[in-house]
Design a protein around this motif. Structure first.
Motif, PDB file in Angstrom:
ATOM      1  N   VAL A 125       0.865  -1.173   0.000  1.00 31.68           N
ATOM      2  CA  VAL A 125       0.000   0.000   0.000  1.00 31.68           C
ATOM      3  C   VAL A 125       0.902   1.223   0.000  1.00 31.68           C
ATOM      4  CG1 VAL A 125      -1.906   1.237   1.063  1.00 31.68           C
ATOM      5  CG2 VAL A 125      -1.721  -1.236   1.385  1.00 31.68           C
ATOM      6  N   ILE A 126       0.695   2.079  -0.973  1.00 28.32           N
ATOM      7  CA  ILE A 126       1.433   3.333  -1.070  1.00 28.32           C
ATOM      8  C   ILE A 126       0.420   4.456  -0.870  1.00 28.32           C
ATOM      9  CG2 ILE A 126       2.842   4.820  -2.541  1.00 28.32           C
ATOM     10  CD1 ILE A 126       3.626   2.218  -4.098  1.00 28.32           C
ATOM     11  N   PHE A 127       0.654   5.268   0.145  1.00 31.95           N
ATOM     12  CA  PHE A 127      -0.242   6.379   0.449  1.00 31.95           C
ATOM     13  C   PHE A 127       0.394   7.690   0.005  1.00 31.95           C
ATOM     14  CE2 PHE A 127      -1.369   3.224   3.695  1.00 31.95           C
ATOM     15  CZ  PHE A 127      -2.746   3.229   3.609  1.00 31.95           C
ATOM     16  N   VAL A 128      -0.409   8.545  -0.608  1.00 32.54           N
ATOM     17  CA  VAL A 128       0.002   9.907  -0.937  1.00 32.54           C
ATOM     18  C   VAL A 128      -0.756  10.824   0.012  1.00 32.54           C
ATOM     19  CG1 VAL A 128       0.025  11.708  -2.707  1.00 32.54           C
ATOM     20  CG2 VAL A 128       0.402   9.320  -3.356  1.00 32.54           C
ATOM     21  N   ALA A 129      -0.021  11.714   0.693  1.00 33.33           N
ATOM     22  CA  ALA A 129      -0.651  12.611   1.666  1.00 33.33           C
ATOM     23  C   ALA A 129      -0.081  14.013   1.531  1.00 33.33           C
ATOM     24  CB  ALA A 129      -0.416  12.096   3.081  1.00 33.33           C
ATOM     25  N   GLU A 130      -0.968  14.976   1.677  1.00 40.56           N
ATOM     26  CA  GLU A 130      -0.564  16.370   1.639  1.00 40.56           C
ATOM     27  C   GLU A 130      -0.086  16.815   3.012  1.00 40.56           C
ATOM     28  OE1 GLU A 130      -3.811  15.462  -1.218  1.00 40.56           O
ATOM     29  OE2 GLU A 130      -3.505  15.095   0.909  1.00 40.56           O
ATOM     30  N   GLU A 131       0.883  17.703   3.023  1.00 35.54           N
ATOM     31  CA  GLU A 131       1.305  18.351   4.264  1.00 35.54           C
ATOM     32  C   GLU A 131       0.580  19.677   4.342  1.00 35.54           C
ATOM     33  OE1 GLU A 131       3.042  17.417   6.848  1.00 35.54           O
ATOM     34  OE2 GLU A 131       3.570  15.471   6.011  1.00 35.54           O
ATOM     35  N   THR A 132      -0.285  19.822   5.322  1.00 34.66           N
ATOM     36  CA  THR A 132      -1.083  21.042   5.438  1.00 34.66           C
ATOM     37  C   THR A 132      -0.695  21.882   6.643  1.00 34.66           C
ATOM     38  OG1 THR A 132      -2.775  19.892   6.699  1.00 34.66           O
ATOM     39  CG2 THR A 132      -3.072  19.994   4.311  1.00 34.66           C
ATOM     40  N   GLY A 133       0.165  21.390   7.482  1.00 32.84           N
ATOM     41  CA  GLY A 133       0.467  22.078   8.728  1.00 32.84           C
ATOM     42  C   GLY A 133       1.678  22.988   8.677  1.00 32.84           C
ATOM     43  N   TRP A 134       2.212  23.295   7.502  1.00 31.04           N
ATOM     44  CA  TRP A 134       3.403  24.133   7.414  1.00 31.04           C
ATOM     45  C   TRP A 134       3.079  25.615   7.327  1.00 31.04           C
ATOM     46  CZ3 TRP A 134       7.178  21.272   3.586  1.00 31.04           C
ATOM     47  CH2 TRP A 134       7.553  20.058   4.168  1.00 31.04           C
ATOM     48  N   GLY A 135       1.807  25.943   7.254  1.00 35.64           N
ATOM     49  CA  GLY A 135       1.397  27.340   7.141  1.00 35.64           C
ATOM     50  C   GLY A 135       0.787  27.826   8.437  1.00 35.64           C
ATOM     51  N   VAL A 136       0.033  28.883   8.310  1.00 34.90           N
ATOM     52  CA  VAL A 136      -0.625  29.455   9.478  1.00 34.90           C
ATOM     53  C   VAL A 136      -1.788  28.568   9.912  1.00 34.90           C
ATOM     54  CG1 VAL A 136       0.010  31.798   8.835  1.00 34.90           C
ATOM     55  CG2 VAL A 136      -2.165  30.865   8.061  1.00 34.90           C
ATOM     56  N   VAL A 137      -2.185  28.724  11.160  1.00 38.23           N
ATOM     57  CA  VAL A 137      -3.351  28.005  11.654  1.00 38.23           C
ATOM     58  C   VAL A 137      -4.583  28.572  10.935  1.00 38.23           C
ATOM     59  CG1 VAL A 137      -4.773  27.515  13.679  1.00 38.23           C
ATOM     60  CG2 VAL A 137      -2.281  27.599  13.893  1.00 38.23           C
ATOM     61  N   PRO A 138      -5.398  27.709  10.315  1.00 38.49           N
ATOM     62  CA  PRO A 138      -6.579  28.225   9.614  1.00 38.49           C
ATOM     63  C   PRO A 138      -7.475  29.046  10.542  1.00 38.49           C
ATOM     64  CG  PRO A 138      -6.219  25.931   9.052  1.00 38.49           C
ATOM     65  CD  PRO A 138      -5.275  26.255  10.182  1.00 38.49           C
ATOM     66  N   ALA A 139      -8.087  30.078   9.975  1.00 37.30           N
ATOM     67  CA  ALA A 139      -8.917  30.993  10.751  1.00 37.30           C
ATOM     68  C   ALA A 139     -10.329  30.468  10.978  1.00 37.30           C
ATOM     69  CB  ALA A 139      -8.981  32.345  10.039  1.00 37.30           C
ATOM     70  N   TYR A 140     -10.660  29.343  10.382  1.00 41.61           N
ATOM     71  CA  TYR A 140     -12.021  28.832  10.496  1.00 41.61           C
ATOM     72  C   TYR A 140     -11.988  27.399  11.041  1.00 41.61           C
ATOM     73  CZ  TYR A 140     -10.469  27.248   5.910  1.00 41.61           C
ATOM     74  OH  TYR A 140      -9.734  26.706   4.888  1.00 41.61           O
ATOM     75  N   PRO A 141     -13.021  27.009  11.788  1.00 48.08           N
ATOM     76  CA  PRO A 141     -13.033  25.703  12.465  1.00 48.08           C
ATOM     77  C   PRO A 141     -12.864  24.503  11.527  1.00 48.08           C
ATOM     78  CG  PRO A 141     -14.754  27.097  13.363  1.00 48.08           C
ATOM     79  CD  PRO A 141     -14.188  27.826  12.168  1.00 48.08           C
ATOM     80  N   ALA A 142     -13.535  24.495  10.372  1.00 48.94           N
ATOM     81  CA  ALA A 142     -13.426  23.347   9.466  1.00 48.94           C
ATOM     82  C   ALA A 142     -11.997  23.190   8.959  1.00 48.94           C
ATOM     83  CB  ALA A 142     -14.403  23.484   8.301  1.00 48.94           C
ATOM     84  N   GLY A 143     -11.328  24.290   8.722  1.00 43.04           N
ATOM     85  CA  GLY A 143      -9.933  24.236   8.271  1.00 43.04           C
ATOM     86  C   GLY A 143      -9.015  23.675   9.344  1.00 43.04           C
ATOM     87  N   ARG A 144      -9.230  24.080  10.577  1.00 40.62           N
ATOM     88  CA  ARG A 144      -8.420  23.550  11.684  1.00 40.62           C
ATOM     89  C   ARG A 144      -8.687  22.071  11.897  1.00 40.62           C
ATOM     90  NH1 ARG A 144      -9.913  28.674  13.766  1.00 40.62           N
ATOM     91  NH2 ARG A 144     -11.567  27.759  15.057  1.00 40.62           N
TER      92      ARG A 144
END
Length: 185
Positions: A125-144
């Motif tokens: 199994v090879i998984f591809v995953a995005e890194e989303t935590g290198w930026g600012v904390v999202p300003a909205y709850p769904a983003g966090r």
């Protein structure tokens, strides 16, 4: 190219447009197994740009590869795979987004089931995953919530996977060779 062992769990992570999918596809080719591309994205004929992105991914893949569209039931798909298969799951970020409306308790149950199945699966199994935590904390709850769920999933898969790769700016780093794991308990 080096020959891969009989069974592997591989994680390929990195930022958008970094080359993650291309690297994962090259690893799937190296497996020598029957490749099943597990697409977590849902097609939307009303979104021409999204459909073009899906088409570009499909055009890169060998025609002998099967494509399974699995927007939600990822654990069951991996459980059903045979040892002669190499599953390429692209991508975990899209899969997490598809489950974002699930309550936390239900999400934790789905996550636990997925991780247990991955640890005990028979095929590659090879998984591809995005890194989303290198930026600012999202300003909205769904983003966090999205960032936190994906980050947790990637970290827990990273504890299972060997190797784990970081692809950024078109370069591949084998984190399993260059780094050391944190205690993930």
């Amino acid at each position: 190219m080096t020959k891969l062992p009989k069974k592997r769990v591989i994680l390929v992570t990195g930022p958008a447009r970094s080359g993650k999918s291309e690297w994962a596809e090259s690893l799937a080719l190296q497996s020598g197994k029957s490749v099943i591309y597990v697409a977590t994205a849902e097609k939307d004929p009303d979104d021409a740009e999204w459909m073009e992105r899906i088409s570009q991914h499909a055009q890169r893949r060998p025609s002998v590869w099967q494509t399974w569209e699995v927007p939600v039931n990822l654990a069951a798909t991996i459980r059903e795979a045979k040892s002669s298969n190499c599953l390429l799951v692209d991508s975990l970020g899209t899969w997490v987004a598809n489950l974002l409306e699930y309550e936390q308790a239900q999400w934790e149950k789905i996550l636990k089931e997925l991780l247990e199945i991955v640890e005990n699966c028979d095929g590659d199994v090879i998984f591809v995953a995005e890194e989303t935590g290198w930026g600012v904390v999202p300003a909205y709850p769904a983003g966090r919530l999205f960032r936190d769920r994906l980050g947790t999933l990637v970290r827990q898969l990273g504890a299972i996977a060997n190797p784990t790769y970081l692809v950024t700016a078109g370069h591949v780093l084998n984190l399993s060779q260059l780094g050391r794991p944190l205690n993930n308990k």
